[in-house]
Scaffold this motif. Sequence first.
Motif, PDB file in Angstrom:
ATOM      1  N   LEU A 166      11.346   2.180  18.973  1.00  0.00           N
ATOM      2  CA  LEU A 166      10.252   2.149  17.296  1.00  0.00           C
ATOM      3  C   LEU A 166       9.273   2.932  17.271  1.00  0.00           C
ATOM      4  O   LEU A 166       9.123   2.624  15.835  1.00  0.00           O
ATOM      5  CB  LEU A 166      10.297   0.032  17.835  1.00  0.00           C
ATOM      6  N   GLU A 167       9.069   2.952  18.219  1.00  0.00           N
ATOM      7  CA  GLU A 167       7.598   3.858  18.433  1.00  0.00           C
ATOM      8  C   GLU A 167       7.205   4.939  17.601  1.00  0.00           C
ATOM      9  O   GLU A 167       7.088   5.648  17.000  1.00  0.00           O
ATOM     10  CB  GLU A 167       7.162   4.122  19.463  1.00  0.00           C
ATOM     11  N   ASP A 168       8.775   6.212  17.810  1.00  0.00           N
ATOM     12  CA  ASP A 168       9.402   7.287  17.127  1.00  0.00           C
ATOM     13  C   ASP A 168       9.007   7.042  15.988  1.00  0.00           C
ATOM     14  O   ASP A 168       9.283   7.566  14.801  1.00  0.00           O
ATOM     15  CB  ASP A 168      10.455   8.147  18.310  1.00  0.00           C
ATOM     16  N   ILE A 169       9.852   6.161  15.404  1.00  0.00           N
ATOM     17  CA  ILE A 169      10.683   5.874  14.172  1.00  0.00           C
ATOM     18  C   ILE A 169       9.054   5.315  13.413  1.00  0.00           C
ATOM     19  O   ILE A 169       9.305   5.540  12.247  1.00  0.00           O
ATOM     20  CB  ILE A 169      11.104   4.673  14.219  1.00  0.00           C
ATOM     21  N   GLU A 170       8.575   4.632  13.811  1.00  0.00           N
ATOM     22  CA  GLU A 170       6.834   4.278  13.063  1.00  0.00           C
ATOM     23  C   GLU A 170       6.357   5.637  12.592  1.00  0.00           C
ATOM     24  O   GLU A 170       5.631   5.850  11.638  1.00  0.00           O
ATOM     25  CB  GLU A 170       6.134   3.454  13.906  1.00  0.00           C
ATOM     26  N   ARG A 171       5.968   6.904  13.558  1.00  0.00           N
ATOM     27  CA  ARG A 171       5.323   7.613  13.747  1.00  0.00           C
ATOM     28  C   ARG A 171       5.810   8.576  12.515  1.00  0.00           C
ATOM     29  O   ARG A 171       5.159   9.406  11.400  1.00  0.00           O
ATOM     30  CB  ARG A 171       4.559   8.497  14.933  1.00  0.00           C
ATOM     31  N   GLU A 172       7.173   8.515  12.764  1.00  0.00           N
ATOM     32  CA  GLU A 172       7.786   8.649  11.365  1.00  0.00           C
ATOM     33  C   GLU A 172       7.562   9.011   9.736  1.00  0.00           C
ATOM     34  O   GLU A 172       7.343   9.017   8.918  1.00  0.00           O
ATOM     35  CB  GLU A 172       9.110   9.277  11.567  1.00  0.00           C
ATOM     36  N   LEU A 173       8.066   7.672   9.634  1.00  0.00           N
ATOM     37  CA  LEU A 173       7.847   6.430   8.984  1.00  0.00           C
ATOM     38  C   LEU A 173       6.287   5.640   8.414  1.00  0.00           C
ATOM     39  O   LEU A 173       6.257   5.807   6.504  1.00  0.00           O
ATOM     40  CB  LEU A 173       8.376   5.544   8.760  1.00  0.00           C
ATOM     41  N   SER A 174       5.501   5.782   8.372  1.00  0.00           N
ATOM     42  CA  SER A 174       4.100   5.164   8.851  1.00  0.00           C
ATOM     43  C   SER A 174       3.567   5.795   9.648  1.00  0.00           C
ATOM     44  O   SER A 174       2.503   5.101  10.324  1.00  0.00           O
ATOM     45  CB  SER A 174       4.367   3.780   8.760  1.00  0.00           C
ATOM     46  N   GLU A 232      13.249  -2.470  13.287  1.00  0.00           N
ATOM     47  CA  GLU A 232      13.369  -1.108  14.069  1.00  0.00           C
ATOM     48  C   GLU A 232      12.474  -0.015  12.718  1.00  0.00           C
ATOM     49  O   GLU A 232      11.480   0.936  13.179  1.00  0.00           O
ATOM     50  CB  GLU A 232      14.526  -0.404  13.490  1.00  0.00           C
ATOM     51  N   ILE A 233      12.517  -0.209  10.856  1.00  0.00           N
ATOM     52  CA  ILE A 233      12.133   0.578  10.290  1.00  0.00           C
ATOM     53  C   ILE A 233      10.544   0.716  10.261  1.00  0.00           C
ATOM     54  O   ILE A 233       9.510   1.324   9.731  1.00  0.00           O
ATOM     55  CB  ILE A 233      12.075   0.990   9.486  1.00  0.00           C
ATOM     56  N   PHE A 234      10.042  -0.626  10.486  1.00  0.00           N
ATOM     57  CA  PHE A 234       8.738  -1.274   9.862  1.00  0.00           C
ATOM     58  C   PHE A 234       7.606  -1.011  10.989  1.00  0.00           C
ATOM     59  O   PHE A 234       7.990  -1.265  12.754  1.00  0.00           O
ATOM     60  CB  PHE A 234       8.623  -3.038   9.592  1.00  0.00           C
ATOM     61  N   ALA A 235       6.446  -0.743  10.651  1.00  0.00           N
ATOM     62  CA  ALA A 235       5.274  -0.516  11.730  1.00  0.00           C
ATOM     63  C   ALA A 235       4.867  -1.581  12.355  1.00  0.00           C
ATOM     64  O   ALA A 235       5.083  -2.819  11.902  1.00  0.00           O
ATOM     65  CB  ALA A 235       4.307   0.392  11.039  1.00  0.00           C
ATOM     66  N   SER A 236       4.955  -1.113  13.490  1.00  0.00           N
ATOM     67  CA  SER A 236       4.192  -2.792  14.232  1.00  0.00           C
ATOM     68  C   SER A 236       3.138  -3.964  13.726  1.00  0.00           C
ATOM     69  O   SER A 236       3.555  -5.631  13.692  1.00  0.00           O
ATOM     70  CB  SER A 236       3.549  -2.537  15.600  1.00  0.00           C
ATOM     71  N   SER A 270       1.162  -1.115   0.313  1.00  0.00           N
ATOM     72  CA  SER A 270      -0.272  -0.163  -0.592  1.00  0.00           C
ATOM     73  C   SER A 270       0.934   1.308  -0.106  1.00  0.00           C
ATOM     74  O   SER A 270       2.062   1.213  -0.020  1.00  0.00           O
ATOM     75  CB  SER A 270      -0.845  -0.377   1.098  1.00  0.00           C
ATOM     76  N   LYS A 271       0.235   2.451  -0.232  1.00  0.00           N
ATOM     77  CA  LYS A 271       1.261   3.946  -0.233  1.00  0.00           C
ATOM     78  C   LYS A 271       1.688   3.794   0.816  1.00  0.00           C
ATOM     79  O   LYS A 271       2.748   4.193   1.107  1.00  0.00           O
ATOM     80  CB  LYS A 271       0.509   4.714  -0.657  1.00  0.00           C
ATOM     81  N   ARG A 272       1.134   3.494   2.132  1.00  0.00           N
ATOM     82  CA  ARG A 272       1.655   3.708   3.718  1.00  0.00           C
ATOM     83  C   ARG A 272       2.440   2.977   4.132  1.00  0.00           C
ATOM     84  O   ARG A 272       4.011   3.830   4.155  1.00  0.00           O
ATOM     85  CB  ARG A 272       0.114   3.485   4.395  1.00  0.00           C
ATOM     86  N   TYR A 273       2.643   1.878   3.286  1.00  0.00           N
ATOM     87  CA  TYR A 273       4.216   1.289   3.764  1.00  0.00           C
ATOM     88  C   TYR A 273       5.204   0.833   1.931  1.00  0.00           C
ATOM     89  O   TYR A 273       6.112   0.339   2.935  1.00  0.00           O
ATOM     90  CB  TYR A 273       3.699  -0.329   3.775  1.00  0.00           C
ATOM     91  N   PHE A 274       4.877   1.065   1.091  1.00  0.00           N
ATOM     92  CA  PHE A 274       5.505   0.350   0.403  1.00  0.00           C
ATOM     93  C   PHE A 274       6.944   0.443   0.140  1.00  0.00           C
ATOM     94  O   PHE A 274       8.125  -0.076   0.365  1.00  0.00           O
ATOM     95  CB  PHE A 274       4.741   0.876  -1.198  1.00  0.00           C
ATOM     96  N   LYS A 275       7.296   1.925   0.600  1.00  0.00           N
ATOM     97  CA  LYS A 275       8.462   2.705   1.032  1.00  0.00           C
ATOM     98  C   LYS A 275       9.454   1.966   1.507  1.00  0.00           C
ATOM     99  O   LYS A 275      10.998   1.248   1.442  1.00  0.00           O
ATOM    100  CB  LYS A 275       8.401   4.599   1.203  1.00  0.00           C
ATOM    101  N   VAL A 276       8.989   2.518   3.131  1.00  0.00           N
ATOM    102  CA  VAL A 276       9.752   1.171   4.156  1.00  0.00           C
ATOM    103  C   VAL A 276      10.453   0.191   3.732  1.00  0.00           C
ATOM    104  O   VAL A 276      11.175  -1.054   3.506  1.00  0.00           O
ATOM    105  CB  VAL A 276       9.480   0.958   5.584  1.00  0.00           C
ATOM    106  N   VAL A 277       9.140  -0.722   3.127  1.00  0.00           N
ATOM    107  CA  VAL A 277       9.090  -2.334   2.909  1.00  0.00           C
ATOM    108  C   VAL A 277       9.878  -2.308   1.630  1.00  0.00           C
ATOM    109  O   VAL A 277      10.468  -3.505   1.533  1.00  0.00           O
ATOM    110  CB  VAL A 277       7.908  -2.744   2.338  1.00  0.00           C
ATOM    111  N   SER A 278       9.926  -1.519   0.731  1.00  0.00           N
ATOM    112  CA  SER A 278      10.742  -1.790  -0.353  1.00  0.00           C
ATOM    113  C   SER A 278      12.206  -1.559  -0.328  1.00  0.00           C
ATOM    114  O   SER A 278      13.233  -2.257  -0.730  1.00  0.00           O
ATOM    115  CB  SER A 278      10.149  -1.255  -1.693  1.00  0.00           C
ATOM    116  N   VAL A 279      12.236  -0.481   0.650  1.00  0.00           N
ATOM    117  CA  VAL A 279      14.217  -0.039   1.069  1.00  0.00           C
ATOM    118  C   VAL A 279      14.880  -1.660   1.931  1.00  0.00           C
ATOM    119  O   VAL A 279      15.505  -2.068   1.826  1.00  0.00           O
ATOM    120  CB  VAL A 279      14.131   0.508   2.650  1.00  0.00           C
ATOM    121  N   GLY A 280      13.799  -2.229   2.567  1.00  0.00           N
ATOM    122  CA  GLY A 280      13.859  -3.273   3.223  1.00  0.00           C
ATOM    123  C   GLY A 280      14.415  -4.608   1.838  1.00  0.00           C
ATOM    124  O   GLY A 280      15.748  -4.913   2.355  1.00  0.00           O
ATOM    125  N   ALA A 281      13.971  -5.176   1.279  1.00  0.00           N
ATOM    126  CA  ALA A 281      14.048  -5.673  -0.330  1.00  0.00           C
ATOM    127  C   ALA A 281      15.365  -5.216  -0.354  1.00  0.00           C
ATOM    128  O   ALA A 281      15.750  -6.255  -0.806  1.00  0.00           O
ATOM    129  CB  ALA A 281      12.871  -5.890  -0.858  1.00  0.00           C
TER     130      ALA A 281
END
Length: 529
Positions: free
Chosen positions: A518-526, A450-454, A322-333
Motif C-alpha cells: 500500500l505504501e508503494d502504491i501511495e508513493r506513486e499515485l499520491s 489500495e489506491i487511496f493514500a492513507s 484537491s489536485k493531489r487526490y482528485f484523480k484517484v478519488v474520481s476513479v473510485g467513484a
Amino acid sequence: MQAVNLGVNSFNLQNRVLSGSDRFTSKKSVTRVIPTGKVSVFGSRLRSSQTGAGSVYRSAVKSRSVKAQSYDGDVKPVKSESKSTGSVLPYVGVASLGAILFGYHLGVVNGALEYLAKDLGIAENAVLQGWIVSTLLAGATVGSFTGGSLADQFGRTKTFLLDAIPLTVGAFLCATATNVQTMIIGRLLAGIGIGISSAIVPLYISEISPTEIRGTLGSINQLFICVGILAALVAGLPLAGNPLWWRTMFAIGVIPSVLLALGMAFSPESPRWLVQQKKIVEAEKAIKTLYGEGKVAEVMADLSASGQGSEEQDAGWFDLFSKRYFKVVSVGAALFLFQQLAGINAVVYYSTSVFRTAGVASDVAASALVGAANVFGTMIASSLMDKQGRKSLLMTSFSGMAVSMLLLSLSFTWKVLAPYSGPLAVIGTVLYVLSFSLGAGPVPALLLPEIFASRIRAKAVALSLGMHWISNFVIGLYFLSVVTKFGISKVYLGFASICLLAVMYIAGNVVETKGRSLEDIERELSPAV
C-alpha cells in the motif's frame, strides 16, 4: 461489492454480485526527503507470489530485503529473512462478520416481507411495504458516509464496535416489532449498520493483509456477502410451515452482530492508522500480533518511508477534491458508478420471468441458479486476484458482461433466435452474473483501499460507497419507468454499451496493484507535496 434489489415483487434471492495482468516487478530506487531532513534510499523488490491454502491460513511469506529509513529516523538496512510467525486470518474472519451481516440484512426481507406484512396489518399497503424495503438503503447511504469519519477519528476496530450497536438494535427492533413504525426504525438502524460495514470491512482487511495475499483476503469480503444472502434464503425455508418465523429470521441477525463486537474487542488495530496517529508503540504491538516479531522493523520502516508518519494533518472531506487526490478519488467513484449502471439490478430483477419463459417455474430454483453462479464466480476471482491482477479481472469481467447483455438483448428481438429465446436468455443471465462476480462485483471494494493514500483512505472509500448507495437507490426508483418507456431489449443494449465504456475507462485510468505494498502504491499515485 454486492447489493440486492429488494423490490416488493422480486424473487427471494435477488442478489447483485454489491469490484495489467502482467506480473509487476520493480527494482528501482526512490530517493525521498524525510521530514527529519535526512535522505533515505528506498529500494524493494515487489513480486506476486503464488498463493496456496497454507499461505492464506498463515501469512507465512518470505520477507523481502529492504533498505529504508527506519522509523526512529536513522538510515539503515532492514533485513528480515525469517517467515512471518503471526496470522491475520482470525482477524479477517472477525471483520468478515460485517460482510455476512451486509448480505443477510439485504436479503432477509425478501422472504419475510409477505408474512410480516400480514402480521403487521399492511398486506394491502404496497407503499408501506416499499418503505420497509427501501429504508434499509437510505440508512446504508447515511452509514457509508459516516463510516469513513468514524474510522479516521476512532480507529478501525473501535468503529466496528460502534457499528455493532445499530446492527444489534436494528435486528432486535425488527424481530420484536408490533407495528410498522418500529419495523421501519429497525430497518433504518440496520441500514446504517451495513452502510458502515460496507466502508470499514474492506478498509480494515486491506490494511492488515500481507501484500502477497491481500487480493485473496480482500475478496473474502465479497464471498461472505454472498454467504450472508444465501443464509437469508436458507433462514426463510421454515416460513411456509410457520408464518411467524419471520421474527426469528430477523432475530438471527443479532448473533453475528454480538460476535462482531466481541471479536473486535480482541482484534489488533490497523498498524497504518496507528502510525498515522503517531502511536508507534501500539503500532509495533499490532504488527507483532499480525505478522510476528521478526516483521516489526521491516513493516515500520516501510510505513515511515511512505510518509505516513509525516506532519500532514488528517484529510478533510474537501481534501478529496484537491489536485493531489482528485484523480484517484474520481476513479473510485467511477468504478462504483459503472458497477451500478452496468445493469445488475435489471438482470436479477427479470431473471424470474426469464427462467419461467425457459420452463423454470420455481423462484427458489431461479434464486439458487443465480446464487450458485454468484458464489462460483467469486471463488474463482479469489483464486485469481493475486495472480492475474485487479485490472485484468475488471476488464475481463466488464467484457463478459457486455457480451452477455448483447445476447440477452438479441434473444428478445431477433426473430431468427425466437425458437431459442428461453434457453439463450437463461444462458445470458447466468453468464452475466458469473462475469460480474469475476471482477465488477469484488474488485472495486478491494481496489479502492489500495489506491487511496492513507490520510484519505477511510473518507475516500466512504465517499465512493456513498455514490454506490445513492446510484443504487436512484436506479431502483426509475428503472421500471425507463423499461416501460423504451423496452427491456433497448435497455439491455444500453447496459452493454456502458460495459464497453467501462472497459475503455479501466484500460486508461486504473493501475495494477497486485504484489505491491500500500505504501508503494501511495508513493506513486499520491506523492507528498
